[in-house]
Design an enzyme around this catalytic site. Sequence first.
Site, mmCIF file in Angstrom:
data_model
loop_
_atom_site.group_PDB
_atom_site.id
_atom_site.type_symbol
_atom_site.label_atom_id
_atom_site.label_comp_id
_atom_site.label_asym_id
_atom_site.label_seq_id
_atom_site.Cartn_x
_atom_site.Cartn_y
_atom_site.Cartn_z
ATOM 1 N N VAL A 54 68.579 18.948 8.425
ATOM 2 C CA VAL A 54 68.645 19.370 9.823
ATOM 3 C C VAL A 54 67.600 18.681 10.709
ATOM 4 C CG1 VAL A 54 69.673 21.605 9.286
ATOM 5 C CG2 VAL A 54 67.160 21.390 9.411
ATOM 6 N N SER A 131 58.698 33.955 11.362
ATOM 7 C CA SER A 131 57.855 34.492 10.288
ATOM 8 C C SER A 131 56.765 35.361 10.886
ATOM 9 C CB SER A 131 57.213 33.353 9.490
ATOM 10 O OG SER A 131 56.179 33.827 8.639
ATOM 11 N N TYR A 144 52.319 25.553 9.390
ATOM 12 C CA TYR A 144 53.528 26.352 9.188
ATOM 13 C C TYR A 144 53.589 27.482 10.217
ATOM 14 C CZ TYR A 144 56.742 29.690 7.004
ATOM 15 O OH TYR A 144 57.767 30.581 6.762
#
Length: 235
Positions: A54, A131, A144
């Site tokens: 992706v 998240s 992240y």
Amino acid sequence: MKRVLVTGGVRGIGLAIAEAFLEKGYAVYATYSKDEAAATIAKQKGIQTYKTDVSKEKEVTALFESLNKQGGIDVLINNAGVALVKQIQDVTYEEYAQVFNVNVGGAVLCSREAAKRMISKQSGVIINISSVWGEVGASCESVYAASKAALIGLTKSLAKELGYSGIRVNAVSPGVTATQMNAHLSKEDMKALQEEIPVGRIGTGEDVAKAVLFLEENEYVTGVDMPVNGGFSIV
């Protein structure tokens, strides 16, 4: 029959989401980048799989060209993601770029392609899987966490931009969840994290899938980030 695309949908949280939509009677499509064994198992469950990176624009446009020939999709779940556990002084630019290209770039590219058809239909749902670390930050996972925070910003922006075209955009932010992405954590680490969770247990992919289904079904909810973390982020 409604159609849903779950990126990274052949294992972990993505697979749980894909299976939940299957049970609801949707035609389910899922992308994967490397795990052929997991893709084979997903196919056996009735999920149509597409090998797609992706973060690559050409692969994403080719994917949507194929899906549009089959009638397009009604729901997009941007779940594909990669993790990075490193202190910031040790992170290379290539590692940073890979995390953002997949976690954020992938969501942008897929949302762009999905929106083209959804706008013409004046309907559609996009749900981004962020998240808890995108909400509260994470030591040794700063890159992240930053990518997941970006997804929340993308969600709110697209909700404003696309709402008048009949498209709702929301996010779900899982907490500590029993998936392969957390396999690097020791039993001691997982136990310590569990002790910080008010409901007293680690989350499951099914917990996240239930939240995704709620956001897909409730037609008056858009622009929200729904925490699914057992109270881990309560301040």
